[in-house]
Design a protein around this motif. Structure first.
Motif, mmCIF file in Angstrom:
data_model
loop_
_atom_site.group_PDB
_atom_site.id
_atom_site.type_symbol
_atom_site.label_atom_id
_atom_site.label_comp_id
_atom_site.label_asym_id
_atom_site.label_seq_id
_atom_site.Cartn_x
_atom_site.Cartn_y
_atom_site.Cartn_z
ATOM 1 N N ALA A 36 0.976 -0.629 -0.202
ATOM 2 C CA ALA A 36 -0.362 0.475 0.319
ATOM 3 C C ALA A 36 1.371 1.326 -0.161
ATOM 4 N N TYR A 37 0.874 1.943 -0.491
ATOM 5 C CA TYR A 37 1.060 3.142 -0.607
ATOM 6 C C TYR A 37 -0.102 4.855 -0.525
ATOM 7 N N HIS A 38 0.639 5.887 0.020
ATOM 8 C CA HIS A 38 -0.318 7.099 -0.405
ATOM 9 C C HIS A 38 -0.816 7.410 -1.953
ATOM 10 N N GLU A 39 -0.092 7.297 -2.396
ATOM 11 C CA GLU A 39 -0.243 7.515 -3.680
ATOM 12 C C GLU A 39 0.499 6.703 -4.955
ATOM 13 N N ILE A 40 -0.217 6.369 -5.701
ATOM 14 C CA ILE A 40 0.323 5.315 -6.859
ATOM 15 C C ILE A 40 -0.145 5.895 -8.232
ATOM 16 N N VAL A 41 1.153 6.486 -9.100
ATOM 17 C CA VAL A 41 1.303 6.780 -10.006
ATOM 18 C C VAL A 41 1.425 6.429 -11.152
ATOM 19 N N MET A 42 -0.058 5.954 -12.157
ATOM 20 C CA MET A 42 0.124 5.246 -13.475
ATOM 21 C C MET A 42 1.018 5.758 -15.134
ATOM 22 N N PRO A 43 1.494 4.986 -15.654
ATOM 23 C CA PRO A 43 2.411 5.411 -16.687
ATOM 24 C C PRO A 43 2.169 6.406 -17.468
ATOM 25 N N ASP A 44 0.618 6.961 -17.185
ATOM 26 C CA ASP A 44 -0.460 7.555 -18.470
ATOM 27 C C ASP A 44 -0.713 9.435 -17.442
ATOM 28 N N GLY A 45 -0.141 9.060 -16.330
ATOM 29 C CA GLY A 45 -0.542 10.575 -15.393
ATOM 30 C C GLY A 45 -1.629 10.012 -14.006
ATOM 31 N N THR A 46 -2.170 9.244 -13.961
ATOM 32 C CA THR A 46 -3.900 9.180 -13.795
ATOM 33 C C THR A 46 -2.139 8.502 -11.874
ATOM 34 N N VAL A 47 -3.766 9.675 -11.135
ATOM 35 C CA VAL A 47 -3.333 8.952 -9.450
ATOM 36 C C VAL A 47 -4.059 8.301 -9.038
ATOM 37 N N TYR A 48 -3.656 7.524 -8.422
ATOM 38 C CA TYR A 48 -4.522 6.663 -7.130
ATOM 39 C C TYR A 48 -3.740 6.981 -6.412
ATOM 40 N N HIS A 49 -4.796 7.733 -5.165
ATOM 41 C CA HIS A 49 -4.600 8.105 -3.894
ATOM 42 C C HIS A 49 -4.879 7.076 -3.105
ATOM 43 N N MET A 50 -4.206 6.247 -1.653
ATOM 44 C CA MET A 50 -4.180 5.611 -1.243
ATOM 45 C C MET A 50 -4.686 4.024 -1.911
ATOM 46 N N GLY A 51 -3.525 3.855 -2.805
ATOM 47 C CA GLY A 51 -3.620 2.505 -3.554
ATOM 48 C C GLY A 51 -2.859 1.229 -2.738
ATOM 49 N N VAL A 52 -3.577 0.062 -3.382
ATOM 50 C CA VAL A 52 -2.684 -1.061 -3.212
ATOM 51 C C VAL A 52 -2.271 -2.043 -4.251
ATOM 52 N N LEU A 53 -1.417 -1.802 -4.440
ATOM 53 C CA LEU A 53 -0.614 -2.820 -5.818
ATOM 54 C C LEU A 53 -0.697 -4.274 -5.046
ATOM 55 N N THR A 54 -0.667 -5.253 -6.361
ATOM 56 C CA THR A 54 -0.439 -6.459 -5.970
ATOM 57 C C THR A 54 0.610 -7.244 -7.329
ATOM 58 N N LEU A 55 1.377 -7.273 -6.632
ATOM 59 C CA LEU A 55 2.859 -7.586 -7.158
ATOM 60 C C LEU A 55 3.309 -9.107 -7.108
ATOM 61 N N VAL A 56 3.458 -9.850 -8.050
ATOM 62 C CA VAL A 56 4.117 -11.162 -8.603
ATOM 63 C C VAL A 56 4.731 -10.951 -9.633
ATOM 64 N N ASP A 57 6.262 -12.332 -8.932
ATOM 65 C CA ASP A 57 6.786 -11.600 -9.563
ATOM 66 C C ASP A 57 7.210 -10.651 -10.473
ATOM 67 N N GLY A 58 7.646 -10.308 -8.878
ATOM 68 C CA GLY A 58 8.320 -7.963 -9.690
ATOM 69 C C GLY A 58 7.238 -7.264 -10.700
ATOM 70 N N ARG A 59 6.093 -7.625 -10.977
ATOM 71 C CA ARG A 59 5.070 -7.105 -12.034
ATOM 72 C C ARG A 59 3.840 -6.987 -11.316
ATOM 73 N N VAL A 60 3.362 -6.064 -11.547
ATOM 74 C CA VAL A 60 1.892 -5.352 -11.178
ATOM 75 C C VAL A 60 1.037 -5.844 -11.642
#
Length: 70
Positions: free
Chosen positions: A9-33
């Motif tokens: 979990a992060y305060h912000e997640i910035v996507m490659p297109d510039g979209t920002v997710y506030h209070m976001g969670v990433l799921t990582l498998v083998d280093g990939r989102v």
């Protein structure tokens, strides 16, 4: 059998297109989102990193965590 991912979990997640997710969670498998979502409340089995996660695409078009900022 599908591999189980690690949730971070992060305060912000910035996507490659510039979209920002506030209070976001990433799921990582083998280093990939494999999943990006926002959350409200506490999620079990989730590591809180805080700060900002910057995501990028690799040469095969898969999302990965490129950088973390405090």
């Amino acid at each position: 059998m599908e591999k189980r991912g690690n949730r971070v979990a992060y305060h912000e997640i910035v996507m490659p297109d510039g979209t920002v997710y506030h209070m976001g969670v990433l799921t990582l498998v083998d280093g990939r989102v494999t999943e990006v979502k926002t959350f409200h409340g506490e999620l079990a089995m989730t590591v809180w990193r805080g700060g900002t996660a910057i995501l990028q695409y690799d040469e095969e078009g898969r999302l990965f965590l490129a950088e973390e900022k405090a």
